[in-house]
Enzyme design. Sequence first.
Site, PDB file in Angstrom:
ATOM      1  N   GLU A  14       0.927  -1.202   0.088  1.00 22.85           N
ATOM      2  CA  GLU A  14       0.144  -0.090   0.062  1.00 22.85           C
ATOM      3  C   GLU A  14       0.780   1.202   0.077  1.00 22.85           C
ATOM      4  O   GLU A  14       0.412   2.298  -0.519  1.00 22.85           O
ATOM      5  CB  GLU A  14      -1.161  -0.071   1.451  1.00 22.85           C
ATOM      6  N   ASP A 217     -12.610  -6.001  -1.284  1.00 21.56           N
ATOM      7  CA  ASP A 217     -13.263  -7.201  -0.996  1.00 21.56           C
ATOM      8  C   ASP A 217     -14.620  -6.897  -0.630  1.00 21.56           C
ATOM      9  O   ASP A 217     -14.781  -5.803  -0.313  1.00 21.56           O
ATOM     10  CB  ASP A 217     -12.316  -8.412  -0.405  1.00 21.56           C
TER      11      ASP A 217
HETATM   12  N1  SAH Z   1      -3.787 -11.334   3.093  1.00 20.63           N
HETATM   13  C1  SAH Z   1      -2.830 -10.182   3.708  1.00 20.63           C
HETATM   14  C2  SAH Z   1      -3.396  -9.943   4.858  1.00 20.63           C
HETATM   15  C3  SAH Z   1      -4.310  -8.337   5.185  1.00 20.63           C
HETATM   16  S1  SAH Z   1      -4.955  -8.060   6.392  1.00 20.63           S
HETATM   17  C4  SAH Z   1      -1.520 -10.385   3.814  1.00 20.63           C
HETATM   18  O1  SAH Z   1      -1.193 -11.482   3.823  1.00 20.63           O
HETATM   19  O2  SAH Z   1      -0.705  -9.400   3.785  1.00 20.63           O
HETATM   20  C5  SAH Z   1      -6.044  -6.905   5.884  1.00 20.63           C
HETATM   21  C6  SAH Z   1      -5.749  -5.668   5.686  1.00 20.63           C
HETATM   22  O3  SAH Z   1      -6.578  -5.195   4.975  1.00 20.63           O
HETATM   23  C7  SAH Z   1      -5.881  -4.793   6.834  1.00 20.63           C
HETATM   24  O4  SAH Z   1      -4.845  -3.970   7.221  1.00 20.63           O
HETATM   25  C8  SAH Z   1      -7.278  -4.206   7.002  1.00 20.63           C
HETATM   26  O5  SAH Z   1      -7.159  -2.872   7.338  1.00 20.63           O
HETATM   27  C9  SAH Z   1      -7.504  -4.432   5.274  1.00 20.63           C
HETATM   28  N2  SAH Z   1      -8.735  -5.015   5.150  1.00 20.63           N
HETATM   29  C10 SAH Z   1      -9.101  -5.235   3.752  1.00 20.63           C
HETATM   30  N3  SAH Z   1     -10.302  -6.112   3.747  1.00 20.63           N
HETATM   31  C11 SAH Z   1     -10.613  -6.202   5.052  1.00 20.63           C
HETATM   32  C12 SAH Z   1     -11.769  -7.042   5.553  1.00 20.63           C
HETATM   33  N4  SAH Z   1     -12.613  -7.632   4.790  1.00 20.63           N
HETATM   34  N5  SAH Z   1     -11.845  -7.152   6.871  1.00 20.63           N
HETATM   35  C13 SAH Z   1     -10.901  -6.583   7.689  1.00 20.63           C
HETATM   36  N6  SAH Z   1      -9.695  -5.838   7.090  1.00 20.63           N
HETATM   37  C14 SAH Z   1      -9.632  -5.664   5.906  1.00 20.63           C
END
Ligand code: SAH
Length: 253
Positions: A14, A217
């Site tokens: 990001e 998402d």
């Molecule tokens: N798969 C990613 C993990 C991302 S965690 C990895 O392996 O790096 C999710 C991040 O995106 C968090 O910083 C949160 O703020 C944001 N986010 C996006 N979609 C989300 C959702 N459905 N629920 C919670 N956080 C979400």
Amino acid sequence: MGLRFALVAALEEELRTLLAALQSPVTEHHAGRAFHRGRLDGHEVVLVRSGIGKVAAATTALLLADRYGVDALVFTGVAGALQPAASIGDVVVARELLQHDMDASPLFPRHEVPLTGRSHFPTDADLSDALARAARDALEAERIGLDSSFAALGIDRPRVHEGLVVSGDRFVATSLERTALRTELPDALAVEMEGAAVAQVCLDCDLPFAVLRTLSDCADDSAHVDFGRFVAEVAGPLGAAIVRTWLRRVEPA
Ligand code: SAH
């Protein structure tokens, strides 16, 4: 001396585009984080990856307020869409934030942060106005550059939404959880994991802040786009374009 802005994101992907554009970067380490000072579009900025979740975000925000003495903080990143009218690729500018997993009931009302008397934490109105304007303009301008990525992900015409964003220490990825959140908080536009923590710290520190999120998402178990690819190819560049559109318009103080 001009204003100093903090630009913060949870994930490396990001922040990558902004970091690549940073001029005269100097990196300092505090509390396990790399703070990148430099200039961007005529302003002094500090770029930092907070890490994921409320504690990581709060720690970072406090360091930026206290140690770096920034004049404003902008948090960018991705979030899950909670409204049927909000689609993947759309941009959300938070007007207020709430911790959806805060629950000290029956001592305090559900979602209220104990002893603050509030559940909803407002973002800075002027900063959020300016970012929403920049988002609308950047989406028009940047579509040319991101058209193929948008098309590959089935994204039609991204829009900008403004309103309530909710945060909690949970990646929301089941229809059950999404429905529960929507029932409890019908106004919530999007769910993420950092914004409301930043809001609480910024309020304590009297630091103007804004939160800008690209919807990655639908916070459910539907087969969604490749998260990593979306963040790296769409959300990162789009967030950076919006922030830079805003920065270029800020008068040097
Ligand atoms: N798969 C990613 C993990 C991302 S965690 C990895 O392996 O790096 C999710 C991040 O995106 C968090 O910083 C949160 O703020 C944001 N986010 C996006 N979609 C989300 C959702 N459905 N629920 C919670 N956080 C979400």
